[in-house]
Write a protein that holds these residues in place. Structure first.
Motif, PDB file in Angstrom:
ATOM      1  N   SER A  78      61.418  44.916  18.942  1.00 22.77           N
ATOM      2  CA  SER A  78      62.212  43.691  18.809  1.00 22.77           C
ATOM      3  C   SER A  78      61.405  42.473  19.259  1.00 22.77           C
ATOM      4  CB  SER A  78      63.498  43.801  19.629  1.00 22.77           C
ATOM      5  OG  SER A  78      64.336  44.827  19.124  1.00 22.77           O
ATOM      6  N   LYS A  79      60.621  42.625  20.329  1.00 28.05           N
ATOM      7  CA  LYS A  79      59.773  41.524  20.792  1.00 28.05           C
ATOM      8  C   LYS A  79      58.740  41.147  19.732  1.00 28.05           C
ATOM      9  CE  LYS A  79      60.150  42.403  25.770  1.00 28.05           C
ATOM     10  NZ  LYS A  79      59.427  42.821  27.004  1.00 28.05           N
ATOM     11  N   LEU A  80      58.117  42.159  19.107  1.00 30.21           N
ATOM     12  CA  LEU A  80      57.147  41.872  18.042  1.00 30.21           C
ATOM     13  C   LEU A  80      57.804  41.107  16.895  1.00 30.21           C
ATOM     14  CD1 LEU A  80      55.055  45.167  17.644  1.00 30.21           C
ATOM     15  CD2 LEU A  80      54.361  43.043  18.758  1.00 30.21           C
ATOM     16  N   LEU A  81      58.963  41.588  16.479  1.00 28.16           N
ATOM     17  CA  LEU A  81      59.657  40.950  15.358  1.00 28.16           C
ATOM     18  C   LEU A  81      60.041  39.509  15.695  1.00 28.16           C
ATOM     19  CD1 LEU A  81      61.836  44.021  14.379  1.00 28.16           C
ATOM     20  CD2 LEU A  81      60.073  42.983  12.933  1.00 28.16           C
ATOM     21  N   PRO A 123      55.466  44.639  11.609  1.00 31.92           N
ATOM     22  CA  PRO A 123      54.827  45.943  11.810  1.00 31.92           C
ATOM     23  C   PRO A 123      54.657  46.695  10.487  1.00 31.92           C
ATOM     24  CG  PRO A 123      56.604  45.598  13.390  1.00 31.92           C
ATOM     25  CD  PRO A 123      56.730  44.534  12.354  1.00 31.92           C
ATOM     26  N   VAL A 124      53.525  47.377  10.359  1.00 31.98           N
ATOM     27  CA  VAL A 124      53.260  48.247   9.202  1.00 31.98           C
ATOM     28  C   VAL A 124      53.027  49.647   9.754  1.00 31.98           C
ATOM     29  CG1 VAL A 124      51.745  48.706   7.230  1.00 31.98           C
ATOM     30  CG2 VAL A 124      52.246  46.335   7.902  1.00 31.98           C
ATOM     31  N   PHE A 125      53.987  50.527   9.533  1.00 31.51           N
ATOM     32  CA  PHE A 125      53.950  51.857  10.136  1.00 31.51           C
ATOM     33  C   PHE A 125      53.417  52.905   9.178  1.00 31.51           C
ATOM     34  CE2 PHE A 125      56.923  50.289  13.357  1.00 31.51           C
ATOM     35  CZ  PHE A 125      56.458  50.956  14.486  1.00 31.51           C
ATOM     36  N   CYS A 126      52.462  53.708   9.663  1.00 32.06           N
ATOM     37  CA  CYS A 126      52.080  54.923   8.968  1.00 32.06           C
ATOM     38  C   CYS A 126      52.968  56.062   9.482  1.00 32.06           C
ATOM     39  CB  CYS A 126      50.608  55.255   9.190  1.00 32.06           C
ATOM     40  SG  CYS A 126      50.186  55.647  10.907  1.00 32.06           S
ATOM     41  N   ALA A 127      52.890  57.199   8.811  1.00 34.78           N
ATOM     42  CA  ALA A 127      53.808  58.310   9.108  1.00 34.78           C
ATOM     43  C   ALA A 127      53.247  59.248  10.178  1.00 34.78           C
ATOM     44  CB  ALA A 127      54.125  59.073   7.835  1.00 34.78           C
ATOM     45  N   LEU A 128      52.828  58.658  11.302  1.00 31.97           N
ATOM     46  CA  LEU A 128      52.353  59.434  12.443  1.00 31.97           C
ATOM     47  C   LEU A 128      53.166  59.061  13.670  1.00 31.97           C
ATOM     48  CD1 LEU A 128      48.478  59.140  12.046  1.00 31.97           C
ATOM     49  CD2 LEU A 128      49.866  61.145  11.544  1.00 31.97           C
ATOM     50  N   THR A 129      53.526  60.063  14.469  1.00 35.59           N
ATOM     51  CA  THR A 129      54.252  59.856  15.714  1.00 35.59           C
ATOM     52  C   THR A 129      53.480  60.522  16.852  1.00 35.59           C
ATOM     53  OG1 THR A 129      55.564  61.818  15.193  1.00 35.59           O
ATOM     54  CG2 THR A 129      56.505  59.678  14.576  1.00 35.59           C
TER      55      THR A 129
END
Length: 257
Positions: free
Chosen positions: A135-138, A144-150
């Motif tokens: 939320s702070k980033l937004l 954010p650009v998320f790849c499918a890694l956790t």
């Protein structure tokens, strides 16, 4: 409450340069807060072939062993993610490439299955997302650009389904934003006839979804996408769309209600 668009694209979109160019132009022009989630399994398979890493399957399902996880990390978090971030920066969209491990953004646990050992595949739950951090980033107008890694919080990366990641991000962040979740893939929407792109079903509620699932209209790969979509709706997401990436800024496609 501010709006937020969470948009997921698959590997086929990432690999189609003209289509990707059009999509990124449109994504950059979305007003307000936005998150991009991307897949890339087909590109990872190509890299695996070049490196001589066997793509392992068990009963038709992909298994992520140590070598496959290394390829996934290189391909998803590296090659694909950073290229997308660079292309978005070129369009004036201030993007930040992330995996679930970065910022402790998305934690996961190893998938448990009595019949199949999926290897380093991670599943997520409702408490997986670092909502305050994202939320702070937004709020800083960072996309954010998320790849499918956790990750599991103990140093282990996991390969995680990108549709599931998009859904859990959407419903987790609906506490702080009015969220629209969009799944972009190669079809125009959910089709009454998979061979006819003109047969888009414009609106689907839960009752209609159950009917379409029972009569076989919706099957195979579309099922988990739909399950994730309705789960997100039930947990606070304002709207879910399923559409072709070329129609990102239009009303063409399927809306789930």
């Amino acid at each position: 409450m501010d709006s937020l668009h969470v948009i997921k694209i698959g590997g086929k979109v990432v690999a189609d340069e003209p289509l990707l160019t059009e999509f990124l132009d449109d994504f950059s022009n979305i007003d307000g807060h936005k998150i991009l989630v991307h897949g890339g399994g087909n590109i990872a398979s190509q890299i695996s072939d070049k490196l001589g890493v066997e793509v392992k399957m068990n009963k038709g399902r992909r298994v992520t062993d140590k070598d496959s996880l290394d390829v996934a990390a290189m391909t998803y978090a590296g090659l694909i993610n950073k290229n997308l971030v660079a292309k978005l920066q070129a369009r004036g969209c201030n993007a930040l490439g992330l995996s679930g491990a970065d910022l402790n953004a998305i934690k996961a646990f190893k998938r448990q299955d009595a019949e199949i050992d999926y290897g380093f595949v991670g599943d997520v739950d409702d408490d997986s997302v670092n909502v305050p951090g994202l939320s702070k980033l937004l709020k800083m107008n960072i996309s954010p650009v998320f790849c499918a890694l956790t990750h599991d919080g103990h140093g282990q990366l996991f390969n995680t389904n990108a549709d599931t990641l998009a859904a859990v991000l959407a419903h987790s962040l609906s506490k702080n934003f009015e969220v629209t979740l969009t799944f972009c893939f190669e079809k125009q929407g959910v089709l009454a006839d998979v061979e006819d792109d003109r047969s888009v079903i414009p609106e689907i509620d839960w009752e209609l979804y159950v009917e379409l699932k029972e009569d076989g209209t919706i099957h195979e790969g579309m099922l988990p996408k739909m399950e994730n979509a309705f789960k997100a709706l039930n947990k606070g997401v304002r709207q879910v769309e399923i559409k072709h990436p070329a129609n990102l800024l239009t009303k063409t496609g399927t809306i789930l209600t």
